[in-house]
Design an enzyme around this catalytic site. Structure first.
Site, short mmCIF file in Angstrom:
data_model
loop_
_atom_site.label_atom_id
_atom_site.label_comp_id
_atom_site.label_asym_id
_atom_site.label_seq_id
_atom_site.Cartn_x
_atom_site.Cartn_y
_atom_site.Cartn_z
N HIS A 113 0.88 -1.18 0.00
CA HIS A 113 0.00 0.00 0.00
C HIS A 113 0.92 1.23 0.00
O HIS A 113 2.03 1.17 0.54
CB HIS A 113 -0.83 -0.05 1.28
CG HIS A 113 -1.87 1.01 1.40
ND1 HIS A 113 -1.57 2.27 1.85
CD2 HIS A 113 -3.19 1.01 1.15
CE1 HIS A 113 -2.68 2.99 1.86
NE2 HIS A 113 -3.68 2.25 1.44
N ASP A 190 3.09 -4.46 8.10
CA ASP A 190 1.87 -3.66 7.95
C ASP A 190 0.69 -4.63 8.09
O ASP A 190 0.41 -5.42 7.19
CB ASP A 190 1.89 -2.99 6.56
CG ASP A 190 0.54 -2.36 6.21
OD1 ASP A 190 -0.40 -2.45 7.01
OD2 ASP A 190 0.46 -1.77 5.11
N GLN A 193 -4.68 -4.93 7.25
CA GLN A 193 -5.76 -5.81 6.78
C GLN A 193 -5.84 -7.13 7.55
O GLN A 193 -6.86 -7.82 7.49
CB GLN A 193 -5.59 -6.10 5.28
CG GLN A 193 -5.70 -4.89 4.38
CD GLN A 193 -7.11 -4.28 4.35
OE1 GLN A 193 -8.08 -4.86 4.84
NE2 GLN A 193 -7.22 -3.09 3.78
N LYS A 216 -10.37 -0.17 10.68
CA LYS A 216 -10.58 -1.37 9.86
C LYS A 216 -10.98 -2.57 10.73
O LYS A 216 -11.18 -3.67 10.24
CB LYS A 216 -9.31 -1.70 9.08
CG LYS A 216 -8.98 -0.66 8.00
CD LYS A 216 -7.86 -1.15 7.13
CE LYS A 216 -7.19 -0.04 6.36
NZ LYS A 216 -7.98 0.50 5.28
N CYS A 353 -4.80 2.58 -3.71
CA CYS A 353 -3.57 3.07 -3.06
C CYS A 353 -2.42 2.08 -3.21
O CYS A 353 -1.60 1.92 -2.30
CB CYS A 353 -3.80 3.38 -1.58
SG CYS A 353 -5.03 4.63 -1.31
N1 C6P Z 1 -6.27 0.60 2.84
C1 C6P Z 1 -8.13 0.27 1.33
O1 C6P Z 1 -9.24 0.58 0.87
P1 C6P Z 1 -4.85 3.96 7.06
O2 C6P Z 1 -5.46 4.71 5.92
O3 C6P Z 1 -3.62 4.64 7.60
O4 C6P Z 1 -5.82 3.55 8.09
O5 C6P Z 1 -4.38 2.54 6.42
C2 C6P Z 1 -3.45 2.53 5.39
C3 C6P Z 1 -3.26 1.13 4.87
C4 C6P Z 1 -2.04 0.52 5.07
N2 C6P Z 1 -1.82 -0.73 4.67
C5 C6P Z 1 -2.77 -1.46 4.06
C6 C6P Z 1 -2.47 -2.87 3.66
C7 C6P Z 1 -4.03 -0.91 3.82
O6 C6P Z 1 -4.96 -1.63 3.23
C8 C6P Z 1 -4.27 0.43 4.23
C9 C6P Z 1 -5.59 1.09 3.95
C10 C6P Z 1 -7.61 1.05 2.51
O7 C6P Z 1 -7.46 -0.65 0.86
C11 C6P Z 1 -7.69 2.52 2.28
S1 C6P Z 1 -6.68 3.06 0.96
#
Ligand code: C6P
Length: 397
Positions: A113, A190, A193, A216, A353
């Site tokens: 991401h 990371d 998910q 999430k 993203c």
């Molecule tokens: N992915 C998706 O629709 P934040 O925005 O900081 O809470 O999370 C960022 C992020 C980091 N790593 C992974 C693997 C992610 O999936 C995400 C967030 C969302 O896929 C929003 S772009």
């Protein structure tokens, strides 16, 4: 599931079918109430006042730190509250690279991401570091043989996703940790998910750092977590400076607070942290293993139904997390999601993203459906029907 108030609402006259859980999940009553209670009953700043409200707020806030620690099998001092996964990863990119030398290497993967790619890229530019990327196989799994070749004595940091938000791939962190540590490098995971989907045990994974977001995992936006091994956090320089993260300040210099407070400058998102505590309670009551089995079953079923559609290509491996990205031949992903929306189905389309990954897949955008604790097989049947209808409309039939 009737403990999610929002699921009662209608979208264009249809029952809401929420299949965008990888972007953010809906919030159960228990989370909404916990945050409301804080503002109504004991709103005060934490770690500062000695009045009753301040004491109650501090106790509630610190209790969540213990809850999070237990939830991922860490110690309380190893839990830092941030704004999001993105902020946790920025913190690490900044602080972990402070002591690196020119040409030291960082390994990422092509499935990251942007929040686990752009911060490293920017810091690498500033500090003259080299980034190497682990490629993927056609089925969306990492090429681990290439990873083994990329790992050398020059490697200082390896940072990768546990569960890809596009492919659904679940990476073998435990196996990767052994390799990374045999070269004396640091492993960052990371887990944005994976935390809402599967039991995470940081001791078993043996990662050095792990990042995730409250929103999430049925919690509020505005709160994230950074786990780090205590011995490593103690040596890591702070990222943000200001109140609460200090031990002593004079006009000439400052000494820092102990961990985890060294990394929590300023007034934190107190209500959101308290909401996160309620979300963990929710996940524990529902049982994360039951949630995993339920979502796996939905994913398997949806995959089977999607694969019946001729013009459709699914990305990622068979064995995956609870999300499916796909494209339809000669149809723009946004057209499909817009038509699904008219039937009350929330899905996501675009680059998710993860632009470099989409470049690898040779597509500009995908459509993604992602499942949560409240989704049902009936909803998937309705989604498949609606999708077939949308494809016909897009093809002019
Ligand atoms: N992915 C998706 O629709 P934040 O925005 O900081 O809470 O999370 C960022 C992020 C980091 N790593 C992974 C693997 C992610 O999936 C995400 C967030 C969302 O896929 C929003 S772009």
């Amino acid at each position: 599931m009737n403990n999610f108030p929002i699921l009662k609402r209608q979208v264009y006259g249809n029952k809401l079918i929420y299949l965008d859980n990888a972007a953010t999940t809906q919030k159960p009553e228990i989370v909404l109430q916990a945050m409301d209670n804080y503002y109504r009953d004991y709103n005060a700043n934490v770690h500062r006042g000695i009045h009753l409200l301040a004491e109650e707020a501090t106790v509630a806030y610190e209790k969540v730190r213990e809850q999070v620690a237990k939830f991922i099998n860490a110690e309380s001092e190893e839990i830092i509250f941030t704004k999001s996964t993105t902020e946790s990863l920025n913190l690490l990119a900044y602080s972990l690279t402070q002591n690196l030398k020119k040409n030291d290497e960082i390994i990422l993967t092509v499935m990251e991401h942007h929040s686990n790619l752009v911060p490293w890229q920017q810091l690498a530019k500033q500090r003259g570091l080299v980034i190497k990327y682990v490629p993927i196989k056609t089925n969306g799994e990492l090429k681990l043989d290439t990873f083994n070749k990329l790992l050398t004595k020059k490697t200082k940091i390896v940072s990768l996703t546990h569960l890809s938000n596009v492919l659904g791939t679940i990476n073998p962190i435990k196996e990767i940790a052994k390799k990374v540590h045999s070269f004396g490098a640091t492993l960052v995971v990371d887990a944005a998910q994976s935390v809402p989907f599967m039991q995470i045990d940081v001791k078993e994974l043996n990662c050095d750092y792990l990042a995730f977001s409250g929103h999430k995992m049925y919690g509020p936006t505005g709160v994230g977590v950074l786990y780090g091994k205590k011995t490593l956090l103690e040596k890591l320089p702070p990222f943000l400076y200001g109140g609460d993260m200090i031990e002593k300040v004079t006009l000439k210099e400052t000494t820092f607070n102990t961990v985890p407070y060294k990394f929590e400058a300023g007034t934190p998102n107190i209500a959101e942290v308290i909401g996160l505590g309620a979300a963990i309670k929710f996940l524990q009551e529902e049982n994360i293993n039951t949630i995993k089995s339920h979502e796996e079953e939905l994913t398997k079923y949806a995959l089977k139904e999607l694969n019946k559609i001729n013009s459709l290509t699914v990305y990622g491996p068979q064995k995956r997390g609870p999300l499916i990205s796909f494209t339809i031949k000669n149809v723009h992903p946004h057209d499909i999601t817009a038509l699904l929306d008219k039937d009350g189905i929330a899905s996501r389309a675009g680059h998710l993203c993860a632009m470099p990954l989409l470049q690898e897949l040779n597509v500009d955008g995908v459509i993604r459906v992602s499942f949560g604790v409240y989704n049902t097989k009936e909803e998937i049947d309705f989604f498949i029907k609606s999708l077939n209808k949308a494809i016909k409309v897009c093809n002019g039939n």
